[in-house]
Write an enzyme that holds these catalytic residues in place. Structure first.
Site, mmCIF file in Angstrom:
data_model
loop_
_atom_site.group_PDB
_atom_site.id
_atom_site.type_symbol
_atom_site.label_atom_id
_atom_site.label_comp_id
_atom_site.label_asym_id
_atom_site.label_seq_id
_atom_site.Cartn_x
_atom_site.Cartn_y
_atom_site.Cartn_z
ATOM 1 N N CYS A 76 0.762 -1.422 -0.117
ATOM 2 C CA CYS A 76 0.266 -0.153 0.019
ATOM 3 C C CYS A 76 0.868 1.195 0.036
ATOM 4 C CB CYS A 76 -0.952 -0.009 1.218
ATOM 5 S SG CYS A 76 -0.177 0.092 2.778
ATOM 6 N N GLU A 147 -7.444 -6.081 -0.621
ATOM 7 C CA GLU A 147 -7.329 -5.110 0.288
ATOM 8 C C GLU A 147 -6.520 -4.110 0.266
ATOM 9 O OE1 GLU A 147 -5.447 -3.957 4.174
ATOM 10 O OE2 GLU A 147 -4.741 -5.451 2.611
ATOM 11 N N ARG A 192 -8.309 1.539 12.450
ATOM 12 C CA ARG A 192 -7.750 1.081 11.376
ATOM 13 C C ARG A 192 -8.748 1.242 10.065
ATOM 14 N NH1 ARG A 192 -3.206 -1.459 10.852
ATOM 15 N NH2 ARG A 192 -2.472 -2.421 9.004
ATOM 16 N N ARG A 194 -9.619 0.335 6.092
ATOM 17 C CA ARG A 194 -9.077 -0.363 4.828
ATOM 18 C C ARG A 194 -10.125 -0.305 4.057
ATOM 19 N NH1 ARG A 194 -5.006 1.342 6.839
ATOM 20 N NH2 ARG A 194 -3.048 0.204 7.207
#
Length: 366
Positions: A76, A147, A192, A194
């Site tokens: 990422c 993801e 978090r 995502r």
């Protein structure tokens, strides 16, 4: 399927957070690929199936067996707001023109659309999604789960995500995406966010799929932390530390988590752990901090894994440096979130495929 379970192959497997979530949902992991040697060591401690330890660009797509579901949490850094955000951009070495290349250009070689010169990826990590597409097109799984960081959707004013959607559509898939926060969808006290992209070969399966609903956060940081016993001295700050005075002035509450931010200490106002990052492995001051009966200390590697939803029976390799475990935890996914998505994916597949793996249309069943 094997043993009446949907089979799963995992690209960029890391330490197996996605794989563990799918296992908990009832799927069978049969194959995985990961490049980082330390992550591979941890992975092998916890899984017994085939793991190919190699750069994905050197792995032939037909090395992967036919599976029902493909998963990929590709790097990422090229899309994260913490990085330079070069994304999937290529740059001409002659005229410096920046552009995005097609899948065929990535595979066969790209040239500058302005001058015809040689081009290279500005950040090779950003172009690894093309390899995800390479495996999807070769193996044609029934479904996939992808993801990445939340910023992927808005990166380059949305152009990067548009290119990703176009490649997935051209590969013959129907899909939807959603940003999920671990503290809202996994009952784990970590902030978090995502983005998850779930796709199906069969449009009917996509119609049956729903992302999990938000659930109350009932766990607190005290459900994660080991505060009832003193930890190893390496985790504590002593009064001769350069940060100790700053910590003593700022850290007053035991019900939250703190972070050192160069010249100040940040208190997490929501009483949860801030987003764990791979940078935890680059220096001790990057690891979130708490107060216990013995002083100011960093999270232990086990606590970091718990904040990602890994169970205590998940094995940490003997002799593995703490810095590696911190990095692995920061790069991982939140297991409970994956389990909930995987459960819904399996339910959607079951609505379309019977136990013999043959498509069974509803009108025929009737």
């Amino acid at each position: 399927m094997t043993s009446n379970k949907y089979t799963v192959a995992s690209l960029f497997a890391g330490i197996g957070g996605i794989d563990l979530g799918f296992e908990q949902a009832g799927a069978e992991i049969v194959w995985a690929n990961e490049f980082d040697k330390n992550a591979c060591t941890t992975y092998r401690e916890n899984f017994n199936h085939t793991l190919i330890e190699e750069d994905i660009r050197k792995v032939h797509e037909y090395e992967m067996p036919d599976v029902d579901i493909l998963t990929a949490g590709w790097p990422c850094v090229a899309f994260s707001i913490a990085g330079r955000q070069h994304g999937m951009k290529y740059q001409c070495l002659d005229c410096q023109h920046e552009h995005t290349v097609s899948y065929d250009e990535y595979i066969n070689g790209a040239v500058c659309p302005q001058c015809g010169g040689h081009t290279e990826a500005k950040d090779p990590r950003g172009t690894l999604f093309y390899d995800v597409i390479r495996f999807i097109r070769a193996k044609q799984p029934k479904a996939f789960l992808l993801e990445n960081v939340k910023n992927l959707k808005g990166h380059d004013k949305g152009n990067t995500f548009k290119v990703i959607e176009e490649m997935l559509e051209e590969s013959g898939y129907h899909f939807k995406s959603k940003v999920l926060n671990t503290m809202e969808y996994g009952n784990i006290p970590q902030n978090r966010e995502r983005i998850f992209i779930v796709g199906f070969k069969d449009e009917e399966a996509l119609e049956q799929f729903r992302f999990p609903d938000e659930i109350p956060l009932t766990k607190t940081i005290d459900d994660i932390l080991d505060r009832n016993e003193k930890q190893d001295s390496i985790y504590y700050y002593t009064d001769d530390s350069q940060y100790y005075k700053m910590l003593k002035e700022t850290m007053k509450r035991r019900d939250t988590v703190y972070q050192i931010r160069r010249v100040y200490v940040r208190e997490n106002q929501s009483n949860v752990c801030p987003t764990l990052t791979a940078n935890m492995g680059t220096g001790g001051h990057n690891v979130p901090l708490i107060i216990d009966d013995w002083g100011f200390r960093k999270l232990t590697p086990r606590e970091a894994l718990r904040f990602q939803g890994f169970p205590d029976d998940y094995k940490i390799p003997e002799g593995m440096a703490n810095s590696h475990i911190y990095k692995q935890a920061g790069n991982a996914v939140s297991v409970p979130v994956i389990k909930r998505i995987a459960t819904n994916m399996i339910a959607a597949l079951n609505s379309v495929y019977n136990k013999n793996n043959i498509k069974e249309k509803k009108e025929i069943a009737v």
